[in-house]
Design a protein around this motif. Structure first.
Motif, PDB file in Angstrom:
ATOM      1  N   LEU A   1       1.504   4.797 -11.775  1.00 56.86           N
ATOM      2  CA  LEU A   1       2.875   4.724 -11.248  1.00 56.86           C
ATOM      3  C   LEU A   1       2.890   4.752  -9.726  1.00 56.86           C
ATOM      4  CD1 LEU A   1       4.922   6.957 -13.718  1.00 56.86           C
ATOM      5  CD2 LEU A   1       4.719   4.474 -13.652  1.00 56.86           C
ATOM      6  N   LYS A   2       1.988   5.545  -9.116  1.00 59.17           N
ATOM      7  CA  LYS A   2       1.896   5.579  -7.655  1.00 59.17           C
ATOM      8  C   LYS A   2       1.480   4.216  -7.106  1.00 59.17           C
ATOM      9  CE  LYS A   2       0.683  10.444  -7.163  1.00 59.17           C
ATOM     10  NZ  LYS A   2      -0.402  11.393  -6.854  1.00 59.17           N
ATOM     11  N   THR A   3       0.577   3.556  -7.815  1.00 59.70           N
ATOM     12  CA  THR A   3       0.079   2.255  -7.370  1.00 59.70           C
ATOM     13  C   THR A   3       1.203   1.223  -7.347  1.00 59.70           C
ATOM     14  OG1 THR A   3      -2.038   2.810  -8.369  1.00 59.70           O
ATOM     15  CG2 THR A   3      -1.712   0.522  -7.760  1.00 59.70           C
ATOM     16  N   LYS A   4       2.157   1.349  -8.257  1.00 59.30           N
ATOM     17  CA  LYS A   4       3.257   0.388  -8.330  1.00 59.30           C
ATOM     18  C   LYS A   4       4.123   0.386  -7.067  1.00 59.30           C
ATOM     19  CE  LYS A   4       3.923   0.126 -13.298  1.00 59.30           C
ATOM     20  NZ  LYS A   4       4.025  -1.317 -13.404  1.00 59.30           N
ATOM     21  N   ILE A   5       4.144   1.505  -6.327  1.00 56.01           N
ATOM     22  CA  ILE A   5       4.998   1.550  -5.140  1.00 56.01           C
ATOM     23  C   ILE A   5       4.246   1.167  -3.859  1.00 56.01           C
ATOM     24  CG2 ILE A   5       6.608   3.223  -6.109  1.00 56.01           C
ATOM     25  CD1 ILE A   5       5.178   5.404  -4.517  1.00 56.01           C
ATOM     26  N   ILE A   6       2.943   0.963  -3.969  1.00 50.39           N
ATOM     27  CA  ILE A   6       2.139   0.564  -2.802  1.00 50.39           C
ATOM     28  C   ILE A   6       2.185  -0.956  -2.681  1.00 50.39           C
ATOM     29  CG2 ILE A   6      -0.171   0.556  -1.786  1.00 50.39           C
ATOM     30  CD1 ILE A   6      -0.754   3.118  -3.369  1.00 50.39           C
ATOM     31  N   LYS A   7       2.294  -1.441  -1.447  1.00 46.06           N
ATOM     32  CA  LYS A   7       2.313  -2.887  -1.219  1.00 46.06           C
ATOM     33  C   LYS A   7       0.995  -3.509  -1.668  1.00 46.06           C
ATOM     34  CE  LYS A   7       5.455  -3.245   2.677  1.00 46.06           C
ATOM     35  NZ  LYS A   7       5.576  -3.682   4.067  1.00 46.06           N
ATOM     36  N   ILE A   8       1.119  -4.627  -2.357  1.00 47.06           N
ATOM     37  CA  ILE A   8      -0.062  -5.360  -2.821  1.00 47.06           C
ATOM     38  C   ILE A   8      -0.757  -5.992  -1.616  1.00 47.06           C
ATOM     39  CG2 ILE A   8      -0.843  -7.257  -4.302  1.00 47.06           C
ATOM     40  CD1 ILE A   8       1.516  -6.697  -6.102  1.00 47.06           C
ATOM     41  N   ASN A   9      -2.036  -6.244  -1.717  1.00 44.42           N
ATOM     42  CA  ASN A   9      -2.860  -6.830  -0.659  1.00 44.42           C
ATOM     43  C   ASN A   9      -2.969  -5.935   0.570  1.00 44.42           C
ATOM     44  OD1 ASN A   9      -3.321  -9.097  -2.241  1.00 44.42           O
ATOM     45  ND2 ASN A   9      -1.559 -10.181  -1.378  1.00 44.42           N
ATOM     46  N   THR A  10      -2.925  -4.636   0.344  1.00 45.64           N
ATOM     47  CA  THR A  10      -3.177  -3.691   1.428  1.00 45.64           C
ATOM     48  C   THR A  10      -4.417  -2.887   1.084  1.00 45.64           C
ATOM     49  OG1 THR A  10      -1.800  -1.952   0.457  1.00 45.64           O
ATOM     50  CG2 THR A  10      -0.715  -3.471   1.998  1.00 45.64           C
ATOM     51  N   GLU A  11      -4.982  -2.270   2.080  1.00 44.20           N
ATOM     52  CA  GLU A  11      -6.176  -1.449   1.867  1.00 44.20           C
ATOM     53  C   GLU A  11      -5.850  -0.250   0.974  1.00 44.20           C
ATOM     54  OE1 GLU A  11     -10.176  -0.391   2.158  1.00 44.20           O
ATOM     55  OE2 GLU A  11      -9.151  -2.268   2.581  1.00 44.20           O
ATOM     56  N   ALA A  12      -4.663   0.315   1.144  1.00 46.80           N
ATOM     57  CA  ALA A  12      -4.256   1.456   0.323  1.00 46.80           C
ATOM     58  C   ALA A  12      -4.176   1.073  -1.155  1.00 46.80           C
ATOM     59  CB  ALA A  12      -2.906   1.985   0.795  1.00 46.80           C
ATOM     60  N   TYR A  13      -3.681  -0.120  -1.427  1.00 47.03           N
ATOM     61  CA  TYR A  13      -3.582  -0.620  -2.805  1.00 47.03           C
ATOM     62  C   TYR A  13      -4.981  -0.772  -3.409  1.00 47.03           C
ATOM     63  CZ  TYR A  13      -1.993  -3.592  -6.671  1.00 47.03           C
ATOM     64  OH  TYR A  13      -1.720  -4.110  -7.913  1.00 47.03           O
ATOM     65  N   ARG A  14      -5.900  -1.357  -2.635  1.00 48.22           N
ATOM     66  CA  ARG A  14      -7.271  -1.550  -3.102  1.00 48.22           C
ATOM     67  C   ARG A  14      -7.934  -0.208  -3.401  1.00 48.22           C
ATOM     68  NH1 ARG A  14     -12.185  -1.059  -1.582  1.00 48.22           N
ATOM     69  NH2 ARG A  14     -11.683  -0.352   0.506  1.00 48.22           N
ATOM     70  N   ARG A  15      -7.764   0.758  -2.504  1.00 49.27           N
ATOM     71  CA  ARG A  15      -8.357   2.084  -2.707  1.00 49.27           C
ATOM     72  C   ARG A  15      -7.761   2.784  -3.926  1.00 49.27           C
ATOM     73  NH1 ARG A  15      -7.509   2.683   2.876  1.00 49.27           N
ATOM     74  NH2 ARG A  15      -5.864   4.173   2.394  1.00 49.27           N
ATOM     75  N   GLN A  16      -6.458   2.615  -4.108  1.00 52.59           N
ATOM     76  CA  GLN A  16      -5.801   3.241  -5.265  1.00 52.59           C
ATOM     77  C   GLN A  16      -6.329   2.635  -6.564  1.00 52.59           C
ATOM     78  OE1 GLN A  16      -3.928   5.865  -5.079  1.00 52.59           O
ATOM     79  NE2 GLN A  16      -3.224   6.005  -7.179  1.00 52.59           N
TER      80      GLN A  16
END
Length: 179
Positions: free
Chosen positions: A62-77
């Protein structure tokens, strides 16, 4: 100790270890977990609930759904979700995801059938009711006629709005007709 003749000295550590996993094999395995994590993130919240995931995995998806796609944070999550999933049975989870996706397509198919039947009932009237009751004896003729009559009245008053009775008719058809 004879270094030249000592063949044990030149053996690799994985020659005797059956549990040894090569680095490339480990990376392939991690990629499978991350791909599964991507599938989980693409599912809706109601689909995730049906999967009955571990609470930690569910919360992180669910946390991943609120992170912008194609960002480093998304990849790490996604990497973190992959790491969390290393302790679960991956084949069972893939089967559950497949069942949930198939269940949703069945639900949408039932909805489409009910919508078509509703349109047919509203346009054709009693002849369509008679044919439908003959095909599906579990349907109540009186209830169908009542919902059709109410729906037509509502549509005559406000043709641009959805009729509550028409929605009720679709619900009734979906629940009573099991194909």
């Amino acid at each position: 100790m004879n270094i030249v003749g000592d063949s044990e000295h030149f053996k690799q550590p994985f020659d005797h270890d059956e549990d040894y996993v090569s680095r490339a094999e480990a990376k392939r395995e991690i990629a499978v977990y991350q791909e599964l994590g991507v599938k989980l993130v693409s599912l809706s919240k109601s689909q995730l609930i049906k999967l009955e995931l571990d609470e930690l995995i569910y919360d992180n998806v669910l946390k991943t759904k609120i992170i912008k796609i194609n960002t480093e944070a998304y990849r790490r999550q996604l990497q973190f979700i992959g790491k969390l999933m290393r302790n679960i049975d991956i084949e069972a989870l893939q089967l559950e995801i497949k069942n949930v996706l198939n269940q949703n397509s069945n639900e949408s198919a039932k909805q489409n059938v009910a919508e078509k039947l509703k349109d047919q009932l509203l346009t054709e009237g009693d002849s369509a009711v008679q044919a439908l009751v003959e095909k599906y004896p579990v349907l109540e003729r009186q209830k169908l006629r009542q919902l059709i009559r109410q729906s037509n009245k509502e549509l005559a008053k406000t043709p641009d709005q959805a009729s509550k009775a028409a929605v009720e008719l679709v619900k009734y058809l979906r629940t009573e007709i099991a194909e």
